[in-house]
Design an enzyme around this catalytic site. Structure first.
Site, PDB file in Angstrom:
ATOM      1  N   HIS A   1      -3.456  -5.265   0.076  1.00 28.89           N
ATOM      2  CA  HIS A   1      -2.921  -5.824   1.326  1.00 28.89           C
ATOM      3  C   HIS A   1      -2.992  -7.345   1.278  1.00 28.89           C
ATOM      4  O   HIS A   1      -3.975  -7.954   1.743  1.00 28.89           O
ATOM      5  CB  HIS A   1      -3.716  -5.310   2.527  1.00 28.89           C
ATOM      6  CG  HIS A   1      -3.500  -3.870   2.847  1.00 28.89           C
ATOM      7  ND1 HIS A   1      -2.581  -3.439   3.780  1.00 28.89           N
ATOM      8  CD2 HIS A   1      -4.073  -2.751   2.330  1.00 28.89           C
ATOM      9  CE1 HIS A   1      -2.603  -2.123   3.841  1.00 28.89           C
ATOM     10  NE2 HIS A   1      -3.498  -1.675   2.971  1.00 28.89           N
TER      11      HIS A   1
ATOM     12  N   GLU B   1      -1.622  -9.496   3.041  1.00 27.07           N
ATOM     13  CA  GLU B   1      -1.553 -10.140   4.355  1.00 27.07           C
ATOM     14  C   GLU B   1      -2.925 -10.562   4.876  1.00 27.07           C
ATOM     15  O   GLU B   1      -3.035 -11.504   5.665  1.00 27.07           O
ATOM     16  CB  GLU B   1      -0.881  -9.221   5.375  1.00 27.07           C
ATOM     17  CG  GLU B   1      -1.656  -7.966   5.762  1.00 27.07           C
ATOM     18  CD  GLU B   1      -1.369  -6.764   4.893  1.00 27.07           C
ATOM     19  OE1 GLU B   1      -1.608  -5.618   5.339  1.00 27.07           O
ATOM     20  OE2 GLU B   1      -0.905  -6.962   3.755  1.00 27.07           O
TER      21      GLU B   1
ATOM     22  N   CYS C   1       0.837  -1.196   0.000  1.00 27.27           N
ATOM     23  CA  CYS C   1       0.000   0.000   0.000  1.00 27.27           C
ATOM     24  C   CYS C   1       0.880   1.257   0.000  1.00 27.27           C
ATOM     25  O   CYS C   1       1.493   1.574  -1.019  1.00 27.27           O
ATOM     26  CB  CYS C   1      -0.961  -0.041   1.186  1.00 27.27           C
ATOM     27  SG  CYS C   1      -2.342   1.110   1.032  1.00 27.27           S
TER      28      CYS C   1
END
Length: 619
Positions: free
Chosen positions: A525, A527, A398
Site C-alpha cells: 500500500h 499510499e 493489493c
C-alpha cells in the site's frame, strides 16, 4: 515533556483529527519536536477488524499496527513514523490490566476502573510520549493527544477521569487543553449560536477538565461579540478563542491557526515562549496556495466497493492529491462502484450501468484500491481489462494487483476459470493463493502487516525509475493472499512482468505490463507513506501518465535520487512540471483541490472528507 490534549464537544466529526494534526504542525514549525497519540474509546483492540463503512479506512504503520485513520493525518502533516502504541483503545487498556491481574501484579487487590484502569491510561501516555517518532534521538518536546468521540460519551469516561488526574499529575505549565466545539449558524437570521459550546464546556469542567483554548467550528469567522460571550460564559480568555471556519482545503487549517496566533496561546500555557521561534510555514503556504490555484484537471476513476464513504479510501485520496499537485493538476475523482460495471447491473439498472461505464471511459487513469470479499470483484476485473486493452494508465493496489493478474490470466492466457482462492476455493487455476503463514481461525492482527522490503528484479522498469533507480524499497503491507508463484513463468512469457519481489524471490510485490504506457500493480500500500511534500512514487507515475507526462518525467528524474516532486527546494518554488501555458485560477472551494462526480459521497465529518459537487465544501 509538554502535553496538548484535543477534545471535542456538541457533535462528533468536527475535525479534531485535522485540528490535532495542524496544531502539531504549527508547533513543529516553531522548532519543537512533536509526537502524537490518538485515544479511541471503543472496545476493539485495534481498527483491523472494523468495516471501512463503520470507521473509515484502516491505516497501517511500519510496525504492522492497524490503527485509526487519524494517525494517517498525523503522519502526513508532521512527516513522522508512529507505532501501534500511539493508538490507545479501551480494548488495549483493559487487556493490559486483565493480563496483569492474571499474573498477580495487583497482589490480591480489587481491580477497579479507578485507580487501575485510569493509572494504566496515564502510564501508557507517559511511556509512548517518550518514544521518538521523527528519526532523531531522545524524546519529543510536545505530545499532542486527541481524545476520540464527544465529551459526555459513556465509553470515554475512564479516559476523561484519567486525563483529569494526568493534568494535575504533570502540573501547570505542562498541560494544555484545547476543546473543539461547534458554533452553529441559524440560516434564517444568520446568527452564530454559542449555547451548544457553553453546555459542552460546562460538561467538560464538571468532569474535571478546564479548557485553556477553544477552537470553534463554524461556517464563517466568529464575530467579536460572539468571542466575548464565549469568553465570559466558558471562562476562557478571548484571545484564546480561535475560529476553525470552512476553508478551500484542509492544508489551510495550520495557516488559519497561525494567523490567529494560536501557537502563542499554546506556548504561553506550556511556558515555551522563550524556547520556540516564530512558525516557519513557507513551504506549507506555497503548497497550499498552489493547490488552490490549479485548474487543469486530471480525472482518475476510483473503482471500489466502499465508494459510499470516501473516508474508506482516505489515504489513497491523499496520495492522489499529493501527486496531482506535484504535477500541477487539479484532481477530479470519479467514484465508480465496482458492482455497477457488472452485467447483472446492466439488467437490473441499465441507467446506473451506463453511467458507471461513462465515468470509467471518461477518466484519464484508473485506480483499483485494496479490499476484501467477493462483492464487486467482477466489476474490478472489467475495469482492469478496459485499462489494459485501451492503454489507459492503471494502478492496482493489493487486491487491485491480484485483480489485474486474474484478468490477464483469463483474457490473455485463456484460463477462463482463473481466480483467487479467496473468491473460489475450488478453482482449477488459482492465480492467487492464501499465504501459508496466515491464520484461518483468527482475523485480528494475523495478516502480513507492516513495512516489508521489495527488491527490484528488473532495474530499468518504470517502478524502479520512479523510486529513483534504487535496488529496493520498503513499503507497508496488509494482505492474506498472494500471487501464485508457480504460475509466474506463464505470466512473464505472455508479457506480464513481476519486476519487484520479496527477499525470497517467491512472493510477488510489483507487476508491470510490458508495452503499456503505465499498467502497474503492487501488493503493498504505497499510499500510507505518501506525504504532501513527498508524493508516493507510484501515484506520481499514475498521475504523470494520466497527464501524458510520464516519459518526460522519467527522462528528467529517472536517473538519480534528486527527485523533488513537490517542487520545493531550499524554500523556493522550483516546480518544473507541467503547465500547458493556461495559467492558474481558483478551484472554487474544492476540498484539497479534489472534486468528485457528485454521486452523493460525503465525509463522515472527521475533517478530511472529500467531496463536493462543485458548490463548496467543508473541512
Amino acid at each position: 515533556m509538554k502535553y496538548v490534549l484535543v477534545t471535542g464537544g456538541v457533535v462528533s466529526g468536527l475535525g479534531k483529527g485535522v485540528t490535532a494534526s495542524s496544531i502539531g504542525l504549527l508547533l513543529k514549525a516553531c522548532g519543537l519536536r512533536v509526537t502524537s497519540i490518538k485515544i479511541d474509546p471503543y472496545l476493539n483492540t485495534d481498527a483491523g477488524t472494523m468495516s471501512p463503512f463503520e470507521h473509515g479506512e484502516v491505516f497501517v504503520l511500519d510496525d504492522g499496527g492497524e490503527v485509526d485513520l487519524d494517525l494517517g493525518n498525523y503522519e502526513r502533516f508532521l512527516d513522522i513514523k508512529l507505532t501501534q502504541d500511539n493508538n490507545i483503545t479501551t480494548g488495549k487498556i483493559y487487556q493490559s490490566v486483565i493480563d496483569k491481574e492474571r499474573k498477580g501484579v495487583y497482589l490480591g487487590k480489587t481491580v477497579q476502573v479507578v485507580p487501575h484502569i485510569t493509572d494504566a491510561i496515564q502510564e501508557w501516555i507517559e511511556r509512548v510520549a517518550m518514544v521518538p517518532v521523527d528519526g532523531k534521538e531522545g524524546p519529543a518536546d510536545v505530545c499532542v493527544i486527541e481524545l476520540g468521540g464527544t465529551i459526555g460519551d459513556i465509553e470515554s469516561m475512564p479516559f476523561i477521569e484519567a486525563l483529569g488526574q494526568f493534568s494535575y499529575r504533570v502540573g501547570l505549565g505542562n498541560f494544555c487543553l484545547i476543546h473543539v466545539s461547534l458554533v452553529p449558524v441559524i440560516n434564517v437570521v444568520g446568527e452564530q449560536k454559542t449555547k451548544p459550546t457553553q453546555h459542552s464546556v460546562r460538561g467538560l469542567r464538571g468532569l474535571g477538565l478546564t479548557p485553556n483554548i477553544l477552537a470553534c467550528r463554524s461556517s464563517k469567522e466568529l464575530d467579536e461579540n460572539v468571542k466575548l460571550k464565549l469568553s465570559q460564559f466558558c471562562h476562557v480568555l478571548a484571545e484564546n478563542i480561535v475560529t476553525l471556519c470552512d476553508v478551500p482545503n484542509i492544508w489551510h487549517i495550520p495557516l488559519l491557526l497561525r494567523d490567529q496566533k494560536a501557537h502563542e496561546s499554546i506556548l504561553k500555557v506550556l511556558n515555551l515562549q522563550g524556547i520556540a521561534r516564530e512558525p516557519d510555514l513557507h513551504e506549507w503556504t506555497f503548497r497550499t496556495k498552489l493547490c488552490d490555484m490549479l485548474h487543469n484537471p486530471v480525472r482518475i476513476a476510483m473503482v471500489g466497493k466502499y465508494t459510499g464513504l470516501s473516508d474508506s479510501y482516505l489515504s489513497v485520496l491523499k496520495a492522489l492529491l499529493h501527486a496531482s499537485v506535484a504535477c500541477h493538476r487539479k484532481l477530479i475523482v470519479e467514484w465508480v462502484a465496482a458492482g455497477d460495471l457488472e452485467d447483472v447491473t446492466a439488467k437490473k439498472a441499465p441507467d446506473v450501468y451506463k453511467a458507471a461505464w461513462n465515468l470509467l471511459k471518461g477518466a484519464d487513469g484508473v485506480l483499483v484500491p485494496g479490499g476484501f470479499g467477493d462483492r464487486g470483484v467482477q466489476g474490478k476485473i472489467l475495469a482492469a481489462k478496459y485499462a489494459r486493452e485501451n492503454r489507459v494508465p492503471f494502478l492496482g493496489i493489493c487486491l487491485g494487483m491480484q485483480i489485474a493478474v486474474i484478468e490477464f490470466a483469463r483474457s490473455v492466457l485463456g484460463l477462463h476459470d482463473a481466480n483467487s482462492t479467496e473468491f473460489d476455493p475450488e478453482t482449477s487455476n488459482p492465480c492467487v493463493l492464501f499465504m501459508p503463514e496466515g491464520s484461518k481461525t483468527h482475523m485480528g492482527g494475523t495478516m502480513r502487516l507492516g513495512s516489508r522490503r521489495t527488491y527490484f528484479k528488473v532495474p530499468d522498469c518504470k517502478s524502479a525509475k520512479l523510486y529513483g533507480n534504487v535496488s529496493f524499497v520498503d513499503e507497508r503491507h496488509r494482505h492474506r493472499y498472494e500471487v501464485n508463484p508457480d504460475m509466474i513463468s506463464q505470466f512473464e512469457n505472455a508479457g506480464l512482468s513481476f519486476v519487484g519481489r520479496d527477499e525470497t524471490g517467491r512472493r510477488m510485490e510489483i507487476v508491470e505490463l510490458l508495452g503499456h504506457p503505465y499498467f502497474v500493480g503492487v501488493q503493498f500500500h504505497p499510499e500510507f507513506k505518501s506525504r504532501p511534500g513527498k508524493p508516493s512514487a507510484l501515484f506520481l507515475g499514475l498521475i504523470a501518465a494520466a497527464c501524458g507526462q510520464l516519459e518526460v518525467f522519467l527522462q528528467n528524474y529517472g536517473h538519480g535520487s534528486k527527485l523533488l516532486p513537490n517542487g520545493i527546494n531550499n524554500r523556493k518554488s522550483t516546480v518544473k512540471v507541467y503547465q500547458n501555458g493556461d495559467g492558474f485560477k481558483s478551484c472554487n472551494g474544492s476540498l484539497n483541490g479534489v472534486h468528485s462526480n457528485g454521486n452523493g459521497v460525503h465525509s463522515n465529518g472527521n475533517g478530511n472528507g472529500v467531496h463536493s459537487n462543485g458548490n463548496g465544501v467543508h473541512f
